[in-house]
Design a protein around this motif. Structure first.
Motif, PDB file in Angstrom:
ATOM      1  N   LEU A  88      -9.230 -13.270   2.777  1.00  0.00           N
ATOM      2  CA  LEU A  88      -8.395 -12.702   3.834  1.00  0.00           C
ATOM      3  C   LEU A  88      -7.187 -11.956   3.259  1.00  0.00           C
ATOM      4  O   LEU A  88      -6.592 -12.391   2.272  1.00  0.00           O
ATOM      5  CB  LEU A  88      -7.911 -13.813   4.767  1.00  0.00           C
ATOM      6  CG  LEU A  88      -9.018 -14.703   5.365  1.00  0.00           C
ATOM      7  CD1 LEU A  88      -8.407 -15.833   6.180  1.00  0.00           C
ATOM      8  CD2 LEU A  88      -9.957 -13.881   6.222  1.00  0.00           C
ATOM      9  N   GLY A  89      -6.831 -10.861   3.933  1.00  0.00           N
ATOM     10  CA  GLY A  89      -5.661 -10.090   3.525  1.00  0.00           C
ATOM     11  C   GLY A  89      -5.792  -9.558   2.113  1.00  0.00           C
ATOM     12  O   GLY A  89      -5.033  -9.930   1.224  1.00  0.00           O
ATOM     13  N   ILE A  90      -6.762  -8.666   1.889  1.00  0.00           N
ATOM     14  CA  ILE A  90      -7.104  -8.256   0.523  1.00  0.00           C
ATOM     15  C   ILE A  90      -6.637  -6.842   0.204  1.00  0.00           C
ATOM     16  O   ILE A  90      -6.700  -5.935   1.034  1.00  0.00           O
ATOM     17  CB  ILE A  90      -8.631  -8.386   0.295  1.00  0.00           C
ATOM     18  CG1 ILE A  90      -8.990  -8.090  -1.160  1.00  0.00           C
ATOM     19  CG2 ILE A  90      -9.413  -7.483   1.251  1.00  0.00           C
ATOM     20  CD1 ILE A  90     -10.401  -8.479  -1.534  1.00  0.00           C
ATOM     21  N   GLY A  91      -6.141  -6.661  -1.015  1.00  0.00           N
ATOM     22  CA  GLY A  91      -5.822  -5.346  -1.565  1.00  0.00           C
ATOM     23  C   GLY A  91      -6.594  -5.161  -2.860  1.00  0.00           C
ATOM     24  O   GLY A  91      -6.606  -6.064  -3.705  1.00  0.00           O
ATOM     25  N   ILE A  92      -7.260  -4.020  -3.018  1.00  0.00           N
ATOM     26  CA  ILE A  92      -8.093  -3.761  -4.192  1.00  0.00           C
ATOM     27  C   ILE A  92      -7.580  -2.490  -4.873  1.00  0.00           C
ATOM     28  O   ILE A  92      -7.352  -1.466  -4.215  1.00  0.00           O
ATOM     29  CB  ILE A  92      -9.577  -3.582  -3.799  1.00  0.00           C
ATOM     30  CG1 ILE A  92     -10.070  -4.819  -3.052  1.00  0.00           C
ATOM     31  CG2 ILE A  92     -10.435  -3.332  -5.034  1.00  0.00           C
ATOM     32  CD1 ILE A  92     -11.428  -4.631  -2.403  1.00  0.00           C
ATOM     33  N   TYR A  93      -7.400  -2.559  -6.189  1.00  0.00           N
ATOM     34  CA  TYR A  93      -6.891  -1.428  -6.960  1.00  0.00           C
ATOM     35  C   TYR A  93      -7.905  -1.089  -8.055  1.00  0.00           C
ATOM     36  O   TYR A  93      -8.139  -1.881  -8.967  1.00  0.00           O
ATOM     37  CB  TYR A  93      -5.535  -1.766  -7.582  1.00  0.00           C
ATOM     38  CG  TYR A  93      -4.542  -2.256  -6.549  1.00  0.00           C
ATOM     39  CD1 TYR A  93      -3.744  -1.360  -5.845  1.00  0.00           C
ATOM     40  CD2 TYR A  93      -4.419  -3.618  -6.276  1.00  0.00           C
ATOM     41  CE1 TYR A  93      -2.846  -1.805  -4.883  1.00  0.00           C
ATOM     42  CE2 TYR A  93      -3.523  -4.072  -5.316  1.00  0.00           C
ATOM     43  CZ  TYR A  93      -2.740  -3.167  -4.623  1.00  0.00           C
ATOM     44  OH  TYR A  93      -1.863  -3.616  -3.676  1.00  0.00           O
ATOM     45  N   LYS A  94      -8.517   0.089  -7.940  1.00  0.00           N
ATOM     46  CA  LYS A  94      -9.485   0.545  -8.928  1.00  0.00           C
ATOM     47  C   LYS A  94      -8.774   1.408  -9.961  1.00  0.00           C
ATOM     48  O   LYS A  94      -8.047   2.347  -9.615  1.00  0.00           O
ATOM     49  CB  LYS A  94     -10.604   1.343  -8.255  1.00  0.00           C
ATOM     50  CG  LYS A  94     -11.472   0.522  -7.314  1.00  0.00           C
ATOM     51  CD  LYS A  94     -12.613   1.344  -6.755  1.00  0.00           C
ATOM     52  CE  LYS A  94     -13.500   0.521  -5.818  1.00  0.00           C
ATOM     53  NZ  LYS A  94     -14.625   1.328  -5.275  1.00  0.00           N
ATOM     54  N   ILE A 125      -6.841   5.020  -9.441  1.00  0.00           N
ATOM     55  CA  ILE A 125      -7.648   6.089  -8.852  1.00  0.00           C
ATOM     56  C   ILE A 125      -8.017   5.815  -7.395  1.00  0.00           C
ATOM     57  O   ILE A 125      -8.360   6.732  -6.653  1.00  0.00           O
ATOM     58  CB  ILE A 125      -8.937   6.334  -9.668  1.00  0.00           C
ATOM     59  CG1 ILE A 125      -9.774   5.058  -9.779  1.00  0.00           C
ATOM     60  CG2 ILE A 125      -8.596   6.873 -11.046  1.00  0.00           C
ATOM     61  CD1 ILE A 125     -11.112   5.265 -10.478  1.00  0.00           C
ATOM     62  N   GLU A 126      -7.980   4.534  -6.977  1.00  0.00           N
ATOM     63  CA  GLU A 126      -8.295   4.211  -5.585  1.00  0.00           C
ATOM     64  C   GLU A 126      -7.637   2.899  -5.181  1.00  0.00           C
ATOM     65  O   GLU A 126      -7.556   1.960  -5.985  1.00  0.00           O
ATOM     66  CB  GLU A 126      -9.808   4.109  -5.376  1.00  0.00           C
ATOM     67  CG  GLU A 126     -10.202   3.926  -3.912  1.00  0.00           C
ATOM     68  CD  GLU A 126     -11.717   3.926  -3.725  1.00  0.00           C
ATOM     69  OE1 GLU A 126     -12.161   3.974  -2.567  1.00  0.00           O
ATOM     70  OE2 GLU A 126     -12.454   3.853  -4.727  1.00  0.00           O
ATOM     71  N   GLU A 127      -7.162   2.857  -3.949  1.00  0.00           N
ATOM     72  CA  GLU A 127      -6.557   1.638  -3.393  1.00  0.00           C
ATOM     73  C   GLU A 127      -7.235   1.339  -2.063  1.00  0.00           C
ATOM     74  O   GLU A 127      -7.440   2.247  -1.240  1.00  0.00           O
ATOM     75  CB  GLU A 127      -5.053   1.822  -3.184  1.00  0.00           C
ATOM     76  CG  GLU A 127      -4.372   0.638  -2.541  1.00  0.00           C
ATOM     77  CD  GLU A 127      -2.910   0.916  -2.209  1.00  0.00           C
ATOM     78  OE1 GLU A 127      -2.303   0.093  -1.503  1.00  0.00           O
ATOM     79  OE2 GLU A 127      -2.386   1.972  -2.637  1.00  0.00           O
ATOM     80  N   ILE A 128      -7.611   0.064  -1.862  1.00  0.00           N
ATOM     81  CA  ILE A 128      -8.251  -0.356  -0.609  1.00  0.00           C
ATOM     82  C   ILE A 128      -7.464  -1.516  -0.033  1.00  0.00           C
ATOM     83  O   ILE A 128      -7.208  -2.512  -0.728  1.00  0.00           O
ATOM     84  CB  ILE A 128      -9.710  -0.801  -0.833  1.00  0.00           C
ATOM     85  CG1 ILE A 128     -10.525   0.321  -1.481  1.00  0.00           C
ATOM     86  CG2 ILE A 128     -10.347  -1.222   0.488  1.00  0.00           C
ATOM     87  CD1 ILE A 128     -11.920  -0.102  -1.893  1.00  0.00           C
ATOM     88  N   ASP A 129      -7.069  -1.402   1.225  1.00  0.00           N
ATOM     89  CA  ASP A 129      -6.443  -2.500   1.950  1.00  0.00           C
ATOM     90  C   ASP A 129      -7.350  -2.878   3.114  1.00  0.00           C
ATOM     91  O   ASP A 129      -7.762  -2.005   3.884  1.00  0.00           O
ATOM     92  CB  ASP A 129      -5.063  -2.107   2.491  1.00  0.00           C
ATOM     93  CG  ASP A 129      -4.057  -1.902   1.375  1.00  0.00           C
ATOM     94  OD1 ASP A 129      -3.936  -2.801   0.526  1.00  0.00           O
ATOM     95  OD2 ASP A 129      -3.403  -0.841   1.351  1.00  0.00           O
ATOM     96  N   ALA A 130      -7.673  -4.176   3.232  1.00  0.00           N
ATOM     97  CA  ALA A 130      -8.575  -4.610   4.303  1.00  0.00           C
ATOM     98  C   ALA A 130      -8.132  -5.952   4.857  1.00  0.00           C
ATOM     99  O   ALA A 130      -7.483  -6.755   4.166  1.00  0.00           O
ATOM    100  CB  ALA A 130     -10.008  -4.711   3.784  1.00  0.00           C
TER     101      ALA A 130
END
Length: 361
Positions: free
Chosen positions: A174-180, A188-193
């Protein structure tokens, strides 16, 4: 300190240190044999194994002290009865309640020290021990961290994750942030979900936004409701990443629980564990209250040390069952966190208080 107090404490500490050394040695021996296959598999340096158990020692002392106090109190008072010293003291006009004062004093000091240790020293020791286990014994690397009330971990394909809460039992993060990151470690990419869900052997991102950094200050943003996310891990793998409450200091865990609650997450289990950290050390005092009547009600022919050990183990086992049941009910939300943490203590205070007041003076 008068002569009687010194004599009682001398007898008490003789048994206390012997019982403590015995229980700690048994604990270490059992723990060693449980992990011996890991040691044989990875063949770590002997010093790493020794250091691992040294950092575990504060937790072991914390776990074994209540039983040690039980044994020491029952056997000390039982020995006084067996040697007719209680009768001699009664004839001198000294009440059995008076004999309880030095033992209560020691158990109170131990309980307060362990209360302090459980909020700071013990979590730090567990954290260091787990670091040694994963890095120096199993020759891995530390892939997860707890910083600023968030869990951080990394995968092997240049991705960093920060999450609010991991729930492997429900297959959710839950409450995840992903940094590629690129090969040169630039973003190069950020994902917030809102969450990352595992369904049918596949991960799905739910309700979030993607931001691609295209260079020269250009950012491409795309929102989504649900989409596949490729990750070479299963919910079982995240049980090692999941925050371990016993590795966080009291203030860290409290701050983390408050932050999760403010963001709408269920934090019941964290509040149960927080209250438990305060409640459990007081069992050292309560065990004295329960043990004294059993020791003082023995007769010179009633079994002596063997009976004292049996009584102590029965009392300790009963407490652990009640404590485990009440905290389990608290974790499931069937009992309020404060009550679930203190229920076993309250029951044993009631029983111990009644038995203590029935001691013949």
């Amino acid at each position: 300190m008068n002569l009687i107090n010194r004599y009682i404490l001398k007898e008490f500490f003789k048994i206390f240190f012997l019982a403590s050394l015995t229980l700690i040695s048994l604990y270490l021996l059992i723990d060693f044999f449980e992990k011996v296959r890991i040691f044989l598999k990875y063949r770590p340096e002997p010093f790493a194994v020794i250091e691992y158990f040294l950092y575990q020692l504060p937790k072991i002392v914390y776990d074994t002290t209540p039983i040690t106090i039980l044994l020491s109190t029952v056997i000390t008072t039982g020995t006084l009865v067996k040697n007719n010293e209680i009768i001699a003291l009664k004839n001198a006009g000294i009440s059995p309640y008076r004999l309880a004062v030095p033992i209560f004093g020691v158990s109170t000091l131990l309980g307060l020290f362990l209360l302090y240790a459980n909020t700071s020293i013990i979590p730090a020791g567990i954290k260091h021990a787990e670091f040694i286990r994963s890095v120096f014994i199993e020759h891995g690397s530390e892939t997860s961290y707890f910083r600023q009330n968030k869990i951080w971990f990394r995968s092997e394909n240049h991705m960093l994750f920060n999450v609010q809460l991991i729930d492997p039992d429900k297959n959710k993060i839950l409450g995840i942030g992903i940094y590629k990151l690129s090969e040169s470690f630039s973003l190069i990419e950020e994902i917030d979900a809102k969450e990352l869900v595992y369904e049918g052997n596949q991960w799905y991102l739910v309700q979030g936004i993607k931001r691609k950094f295209l260079g020269e200050g250009r950012i491409e943003s795309v929102s989504f409701e649900k989409e596949i996310f490729y990750l070479d891990k299963t919910p079982e793998d995240f049980k090692q990443v999941e925050i371990q409450e016993n590795m966080l200091k009291y203030d860290e865990l409290k701050s983390y629980a408050k932050k999760l609650a403010s963001e709408g997450y269920i934090t019941t289990r964290y509040w149960v564990d927080l209250h438990g950290r305060i409640a459990f050390p007081f069992i050292n005092i309560i065990m004295t209250l329960v043990a004294l009547p059993f020791g003082l009600k023995n007769t010179p022919r009633s079994g002596g040390i063997s009976k004292g050990i049996g009584i102590s183990l029965a009392i300790g086992f009963s407490y652990w069952i009640i404590y485990a049941m009440s905290t389990s009910l608290g974790h499931s939300g069937m009992l309020p966190p404060l009550l679930s943490a203190w229920l076993a203590n309250l029951l044993f205070i009631a029983v111990g208080g009644y038995l203590f007041l029935t001691i013949r003076t």
